[in-house]
Design a protein around this motif. Structure first.
Motif, PDB file in Angstrom:
ATOM      1  N   ASN A  25       0.853  -1.195   0.000  1.00 16.79           N
ATOM      2  CA  ASN A  25       0.000   0.000   0.000  1.00 16.79           C
ATOM      3  C   ASN A  25       0.892   1.248   0.000  1.00 16.79           C
ATOM      4  OD1 ASN A  25      -2.964  -0.571   0.154  1.00 16.79           O
ATOM      5  ND2 ASN A  25      -2.266  -1.879   1.838  1.00 16.79           N
ATOM      6  N   LYS A  26       0.389   2.276  -0.674  1.00 17.19           N
ATOM      7  CA  LYS A  26       1.143   3.536  -0.776  1.00 17.19           C
ATOM      8  C   LYS A  26       1.298   4.191   0.606  1.00 17.19           C
ATOM      9  CE  LYS A  26       2.268   4.357  -5.083  1.00 17.19           C
ATOM     10  NZ  LYS A  26       3.710   4.094  -5.197  1.00 17.19           N
ATOM     11  N   ILE A  27       2.468   4.793   0.800  1.00 18.56           N
ATOM     12  CA  ILE A  27       2.703   5.482   2.060  1.00 18.56           C
ATOM     13  C   ILE A  27       2.697   6.988   1.784  1.00 18.56           C
ATOM     14  CG2 ILE A  27       4.324   5.770   3.978  1.00 18.56           C
ATOM     15  CD1 ILE A  27       5.585   3.079   2.813  1.00 18.56           C
ATOM     16  N   PRO A  28       1.959   7.759   2.607  1.00 16.96           N
ATOM     17  CA  PRO A  28       1.920   9.216   2.398  1.00 16.96           C
ATOM     18  C   PRO A  28       3.342   9.809   2.455  1.00 16.96           C
ATOM     19  CG  PRO A  28       0.358   8.526   4.099  1.00 16.96           C
ATOM     20  CD  PRO A  28       1.173   7.342   3.754  1.00 16.96           C
ATOM     21  N   PRO A  29       3.595  10.841   1.622  1.00 20.90           N
ATOM     22  CA  PRO A  29       4.940  11.442   1.524  1.00 20.90           C
ATOM     23  C   PRO A  29       5.544  11.843   2.874  1.00 20.90           C
ATOM     24  CG  PRO A  29       3.521  12.339  -0.168  1.00 20.90           C
ATOM     25  CD  PRO A  29       2.656  11.472   0.693  1.00 20.90           C
ATOM     26  N   GLN A  30       4.693  12.410   3.755  1.00 20.66           N
ATOM     27  CA  GLN A  30       5.218  12.848   5.042  1.00 20.66           C
ATOM     28  C   GLN A  30       5.776  11.669   5.838  1.00 20.66           C
ATOM     29  OE1 GLN A  30       5.751  15.994   6.289  1.00 20.66           O
ATOM     30  NE2 GLN A  30       6.824  14.761   7.839  1.00 20.66           N
ATOM     31  N   LYS A  31       5.049  10.558   5.785  1.00 16.52           N
ATOM     32  CA  LYS A  31       5.461   9.353   6.495  1.00 16.52           C
ATOM     33  C   LYS A  31       6.749   8.789   5.881  1.00 16.52           C
ATOM     34  CE  LYS A  31       2.410   6.472   9.129  1.00 16.52           C
ATOM     35  NZ  LYS A  31       1.292   5.568   9.164  1.00 16.52           N
ATOM     36  N   GLN A  32       6.793   8.863   4.551  1.00 19.21           N
ATOM     37  CA  GLN A  32       8.002   8.391   3.868  1.00 19.21           C
ATOM     38  C   GLN A  32       9.207   9.162   4.363  1.00 19.21           C
ATOM     39  OE1 GLN A  32       8.039   7.964  -0.442  1.00 19.21           O
ATOM     40  NE2 GLN A  32       5.806   7.801  -0.445  1.00 19.21           N
TER      41      GLN A  32
END
Ligand SMILES: [Zn+2]
Length: 250
Positions: free
Chosen positions: A215-222
């Protein structure tokens, strides 16, 4: 002034430790995969064999009882026949009708007794025959299963002896690494690993997605994962996510 403190364990260190722990555990998993279903099959066969042995013992006891009953009934018929013989002799010397009637009734009674015993002998003999068949059938089945077990055991023993040393070594290493992880984090790691189908509790981010569930991870979390200042879990699968660079992977 402040005492010299022990080197602080950073989040990055913790993640690296968990990752290496997981690698060791995965190696152990692979050994188990190599053994496959064999340990389970061996255990099932052992259970089945115990069951068969119990069944055979039960049949054999029943067979013995049935054979005893046959010889008991045969003896009873013989006794009755002897009595009839004796009564017939007495019939030749009866003094009155009353004695005659009495002896005739006894003979009639013993004749019925013989018929009854003969019937029981036939019934118990049939039981014995059936039970003998059951015992033979179960015994040949037991032989088959025992041969299967011997073969599977040999296979399993072969694999186990090949991998035993390797597994023991890995288990030692796992113990060492585990002792470096704080208990609560270790517990969480184990819990995640248990619920993860592939046994991976720590996964790398791959192209902006969780390496466990994709599942895609939000940019901030990345970004947070890249910085590596806190432990971050995937909101979909609950796995701990790390940056590939942390463990020297591309
Ligand atoms: Zn995930």
């Amino acid at each position: 002034m402040a005492k010299k403190q022990e080197k602080e364990v950073t989040v990055e260190d913790k993640l690296k430790t968990l990752y290496s722990l997981q690698q060791k555990l995965s190696e152990i998993d692979n050994i188990k995969i190599l053994r496959g279903e064999l340990p389970l099959e061996v255990a099932d066969l052992e259970d089945e064999i115990i069951g068969l042995e119990t069944r055979i013992k039960k049949y054999e006891t029943e067979l013995k009882d049935s054979e005893t009953a046959v010889s008991h009934q045969k003896q009873k018929a013989k006794d009755s026949a002897l009595k009839i013989e004796k009564y017939k002799e007495q019939l030749d010397n009866v003094r009155n009708n009353r004695e005659f009637d009495h002896l005739s009734k006894e003979i009639e009674f013993e004749t019925l007794e013989i018929e009854l015993s003969d019937k029981r002998v036939r019934e118990f003999s049939q039981d014995s025959k059936n039970l003998t068949e059951q015992v033979e059938k179960s015994k040949s089945f037991l032989e088959e299963r025992s041969a299967d077990l011997a073969q599977k055991k040999e296979e399993l023993d072969g694999i186990v002896s090949e991998t035993k040393q390797q597994e023991e070594q890995l288990r030692e290493e796992v113990k060492d690494i585990e002792s470096e992880v704080e208990p609560r984090l270790l517990q969480a790691f184990k819990r995640i690993r248990k619920s993860a189908r592939n046994g991976l509790a720590v996964v790398m981010i791959e192209r902006g997605a969780c390496g466990g569930c994709f599942n895609k991870i939000p940019p901030q979390k990345q970004m947070d994962i890249k910085i590596g200042k806190k432990i971050i879990v995937c909101e979909y699968c609950g796995r701990i996510m790390i940056d590939p660079e942390l463990v020297g992977a591309e």
